[in-house]
Design a protein around this motif. Sequence first.
Motif, PDB file in Angstrom:
ATOM      1  N   LEU A 104       0.839  -1.189   0.000  1.00  0.00           N
ATOM      2  CA  LEU A 104       0.000   0.000   0.000  1.00  0.00           C
ATOM      3  C   LEU A 104       0.880   1.247   0.000  1.00  0.00           C
ATOM      4  CD1 LEU A 104      -2.008  -2.212   0.962  1.00  0.00           C
ATOM      5  CD2 LEU A 104      -3.137  -0.419   2.234  1.00  0.00           C
ATOM      6  N   PRO A 105       0.386   2.341  -0.575  1.00  0.00           N
ATOM      7  CA  PRO A 105       1.171   3.579  -0.628  1.00  0.00           C
ATOM      8  C   PRO A 105       1.190   4.292   0.728  1.00  0.00           C
ATOM      9  CG  PRO A 105      -0.994   3.950  -1.554  1.00  0.00           C
ATOM     10  CD  PRO A 105      -0.909   2.474  -1.240  1.00  0.00           C
ATOM     11  N   ALA A 106       1.958   5.359   0.825  1.00  0.00           N
ATOM     12  CA  ALA A 106       2.043   6.136   2.060  1.00  0.00           C
ATOM     13  C   ALA A 106       0.754   6.898   2.332  1.00  0.00           C
ATOM     14  CB  ALA A 106       3.220   7.107   1.998  1.00  0.00           C
ATOM     15  N   ASP A 163       0.860  -5.323   2.514  1.00  0.00           N
ATOM     16  CA  ASP A 163       1.793  -4.644   3.407  1.00  0.00           C
ATOM     17  C   ASP A 163       1.351  -3.196   3.571  1.00  0.00           C
ATOM     18  OD1 ASP A 163       3.889  -3.515   4.791  1.00  0.00           O
ATOM     19  OD2 ASP A 163       5.403  -3.941   3.277  1.00  0.00           O
ATOM     20  N   ALA A 164       0.868  -2.859   4.756  1.00  0.00           N
ATOM     21  CA  ALA A 164       0.368  -1.518   5.036  1.00  0.00           C
ATOM     22  C   ALA A 164       1.358  -0.701   5.855  1.00  0.00           C
ATOM     23  CB  ALA A 164      -0.970  -1.612   5.765  1.00  0.00           C
ATOM     24  N   SER A 216      -0.169  -7.007   6.828  1.00  0.00           N
ATOM     25  CA  SER A 216       0.963  -6.777   7.718  1.00  0.00           C
ATOM     26  C   SER A 216       1.165  -5.272   7.885  1.00  0.00           C
ATOM     27  CB  SER A 216       2.238  -7.425   7.158  1.00  0.00           C
ATOM     28  OG  SER A 216       2.671  -6.759   5.997  1.00  0.00           O
ATOM     29  N   GLY A 217       1.638  -4.880   9.046  1.00  0.00           N
ATOM     30  CA  GLY A 217       1.994  -3.486   9.296  1.00  0.00           C
ATOM     31  C   GLY A 217       0.824  -2.521   9.354  1.00  0.00           C
ATOM     32  N   LEU A 218      -0.350  -2.996   9.710  1.00  0.00           N
ATOM     33  CA  LEU A 218      -1.518  -2.118   9.777  1.00  0.00           C
ATOM     34  C   LEU A 218      -1.375  -1.174  10.968  1.00  0.00           C
ATOM     35  CD1 LEU A 218      -4.159  -1.720   8.195  1.00  0.00           C
ATOM     36  CD2 LEU A 218      -5.275  -3.177   9.864  1.00  0.00           C
ATOM     37  N   ALA A 219      -1.490   0.116  10.709  1.00  0.00           N
ATOM     38  CA  ALA A 219      -1.362   1.126  11.759  1.00  0.00           C
ATOM     39  C   ALA A 219      -2.420   0.895  12.840  1.00  0.00           C
ATOM     40  CB  ALA A 219      -1.518   2.525  11.164  1.00  0.00           C
TER      41      ALA A 219
END
Length: 90
Positions: free
Chosen positions: A4-6, A35-36, A67-70
């Motif tokens: 996913l983008p920023a 991938d977030a 993965s990496g979800l805020a």
Amino acid sequence: MLVLPAELTHAQAAACARMLSQALRSQPGPTAVADASALQHFDSSALAVLLDCRRDALALGKGFAVSGLAPKLRELASLYGVGELLPAAP
């Protein structure tokens, strides 16, 4: 891995969903992982994109994880009642 983008707000949602859908079709393996971790600026559209990606993965017979979800986005997913649809990647 689907990255996913920023920034993922309503303005970017349609283009991002198309990009992830295309990338998903070339993903090997039984599980698609989004991938977030780069995601910094988002609104509820990010959840819609992830749910679209999950739907596409399931249609292809794949599992789906993120993965990496805020934490704030995970909280938003829980608030909307869709948290269990976006499991964390191992």
